[in-house]
Design a protein around this motif. Sequence first.
Motif, PDB file in Angstrom:
ATOM      1  N   GLY A  65       0.677  -1.254   0.119  1.00  0.00           N
ATOM      2  CA  GLY A  65      -0.182  -0.051  -0.004  1.00  0.00           C
ATOM      3  C   GLY A  65       0.840   1.294  -0.081  1.00  0.00           C
ATOM      4  O   GLY A  65       0.346   2.294  -0.570  1.00  0.00           O
ATOM      5  N   SER A  66       2.099   1.033   0.434  1.00  0.00           N
ATOM      6  CA  SER A  66       3.062   2.127   0.593  1.00  0.00           C
ATOM      7  C   SER A  66       3.213   3.007  -0.954  1.00  0.00           C
ATOM      8  O   SER A  66       3.256   4.257  -1.103  1.00  0.00           O
ATOM      9  CB  SER A  66       4.150   2.087   0.983  1.00  0.00           C
ATOM     10  N   MET A  67       2.951   2.204  -1.976  1.00  0.00           N
ATOM     11  CA  MET A  67       2.982   2.833  -3.504  1.00  0.00           C
ATOM     12  C   MET A  67       2.021   3.779  -3.668  1.00  0.00           C
ATOM     13  O   MET A  67       2.533   5.055  -3.810  1.00  0.00           O
ATOM     14  CB  MET A  67       2.807   1.648  -4.478  1.00  0.00           C
ATOM     15  N   ALA A  68       0.706   3.577  -3.401  1.00  0.00           N
ATOM     16  CA  ALA A  68      -0.239   4.757  -3.612  1.00  0.00           C
ATOM     17  C   ALA A  68      -0.044   5.563  -2.295  1.00  0.00           C
ATOM     18  O   ALA A  68      -0.414   6.972  -2.668  1.00  0.00           O
ATOM     19  CB  ALA A  68      -1.471   3.926  -3.352  1.00  0.00           C
ATOM     20  N   ASP A  69       0.172   5.115  -1.126  1.00  0.00           N
ATOM     21  CA  ASP A  69       0.048   6.208  -0.145  1.00  0.00           C
ATOM     22  C   ASP A  69       1.093   7.117  -0.051  1.00  0.00           C
ATOM     23  O   ASP A  69       0.903   8.540  -0.118  1.00  0.00           O
ATOM     24  CB  ASP A  69       0.570   5.432   1.560  1.00  0.00           C
ATOM     25  N   LEU A  70       2.652   6.853  -0.520  1.00  0.00           N
ATOM     26  CA  LEU A  70       3.697   7.879  -0.450  1.00  0.00           C
ATOM     27  C   LEU A  70       3.423   8.729  -1.697  1.00  0.00           C
ATOM     28  O   LEU A  70       3.800   9.927  -1.698  1.00  0.00           O
ATOM     29  CB  LEU A  70       5.040   7.036  -0.682  1.00  0.00           C
ATOM     30  N   LYS A  71       2.833   8.061  -2.872  1.00  0.00           N
ATOM     31  CA  LYS A  71       2.783   8.923  -4.045  1.00  0.00           C
ATOM     32  C   LYS A  71       1.639   9.866  -3.873  1.00  0.00           C
ATOM     33  O   LYS A  71       1.747  11.167  -4.140  1.00  0.00           O
ATOM     34  CB  LYS A  71       2.329   7.960  -5.257  1.00  0.00           C
ATOM     35  N   ALA A  72       0.480   9.669  -3.122  1.00  0.00           N
ATOM     36  CA  ALA A  72      -0.593  10.615  -2.899  1.00  0.00           C
ATOM     37  C   ALA A  72      -0.117  11.669  -1.939  1.00  0.00           C
ATOM     38  O   ALA A  72      -0.348  12.878  -2.187  1.00  0.00           O
ATOM     39  CB  ALA A  72      -1.942   9.843  -2.276  1.00  0.00           C
ATOM     40  N   TRP A  73       0.639  11.157  -0.969  1.00  0.00           N
ATOM     41  CA  TRP A  73       1.171  12.206   0.254  1.00  0.00           C
ATOM     42  C   TRP A  73       2.198  13.349  -0.611  1.00  0.00           C
ATOM     43  O   TRP A  73       1.821  14.441  -0.341  1.00  0.00           O
ATOM     44  CB  TRP A  73       1.982  11.510   1.263  1.00  0.00           C
ATOM     45  N   ALA A  74       3.113  12.755  -1.233  1.00  0.00           N
ATOM     46  CA  ALA A  74       4.017  13.651  -1.917  1.00  0.00           C
ATOM     47  C   ALA A  74       3.360  14.769  -2.662  1.00  0.00           C
ATOM     48  O   ALA A  74       3.601  15.864  -2.696  1.00  0.00           O
ATOM     49  CB  ALA A  74       4.948  12.827  -2.806  1.00  0.00           C
ATOM     50  N   GLU A  75       2.297  14.048  -3.426  1.00  0.00           N
ATOM     51  CA  GLU A  75       1.677  15.301  -4.529  1.00  0.00           C
ATOM     52  C   GLU A  75       0.840  16.111  -3.512  1.00  0.00           C
ATOM     53  O   GLU A  75       0.590  17.356  -3.914  1.00  0.00           O
ATOM     54  CB  GLU A  75       0.672  14.367  -5.307  1.00  0.00           C
ATOM     55  N   SER A  76       0.245  15.474  -2.572  1.00  0.00           N
ATOM     56  CA  SER A  76      -0.733  16.557  -1.690  1.00  0.00           C
ATOM     57  C   SER A  76       0.146  17.712  -0.756  1.00  0.00           C
ATOM     58  O   SER A  76      -0.223  18.676  -0.536  1.00  0.00           O
ATOM     59  CB  SER A  76      -1.584  15.661  -0.607  1.00  0.00           C
ATOM     60  N   VAL A  77       1.448  17.683  -0.839  1.00  0.00           N
ATOM     61  CA  VAL A  77       2.416  18.435  -0.021  1.00  0.00           C
ATOM     62  C   VAL A  77       3.415  19.061  -0.983  1.00  0.00           C
ATOM     63  O   VAL A  77       4.034  20.039  -0.543  1.00  0.00           O
ATOM     64  CB  VAL A  77       3.042  17.885   1.266  1.00  0.00           C
ATOM     65  N   GLY A  78       3.331  18.780  -2.306  1.00  0.00           N
ATOM     66  CA  GLY A  78       4.425  19.408  -3.162  1.00  0.00           C
ATOM     67  C   GLY A  78       5.537  19.126  -3.724  1.00  0.00           C
ATOM     68  O   GLY A  78       6.087  19.492  -4.216  1.00  0.00           O
TER      69      GLY A  78
END
Length: 187
Positions: A44-57
């Motif tokens: 699940g870290s694949m989607a989680d880290l990608k979404a987090w990175a995008e959400s904070v820039g």
Amino acid sequence: MAIKADVQLDAKGLACPMPIVKTKKAISNLADGQILEVQATDKGSMADLKAWAESVGHQYIGTVDENDVLLHYIRKSSNEEIEEKTFEQTISNEEIIDRASNGGMILDVREEAEYAFGHIEGSKSIPMSDLEARLNELDKDKEIFVICRTGTRSDLAAQKLAENGFTKVYNVLPGMSSWNGDLSKKL
């Protein structure tokens, strides 16, 4: 092929939200433009880290699977303090069954394996990693109650839905880790 990273972070054996928590701390110590390699075993870290990175820039560069260890590469965007957005519309675990029974939908964004071992009866499974590709399966006119294990992935998923024109979206807190109701294992 070895990919050069400025800093390596060991998040192996950790489940959501811990890879994100450790990544936030590690990336705050990087200089602008430096690359962080996050080593994780949670799929699940694949989607989680990608979404987090995008959400904070920050720039999510990509992931390499090396012998069941996922190597995630994230480039720090700037030295300025980045304010992390959280989804404002929330609802408690206790409220969602009544609200869903009045025409709403419970959207479970955990990975398929997590869903298979116990989920809320009638919920729809769309793992966070598949969400963007499967938006057409969701009704923009219905209330959507997004749930995951702790509220972290569901927060990111709720933001993604809102960015795509869904207005009746709620992040369920604290999520399945504190769920006291019945669980279904029917797929």
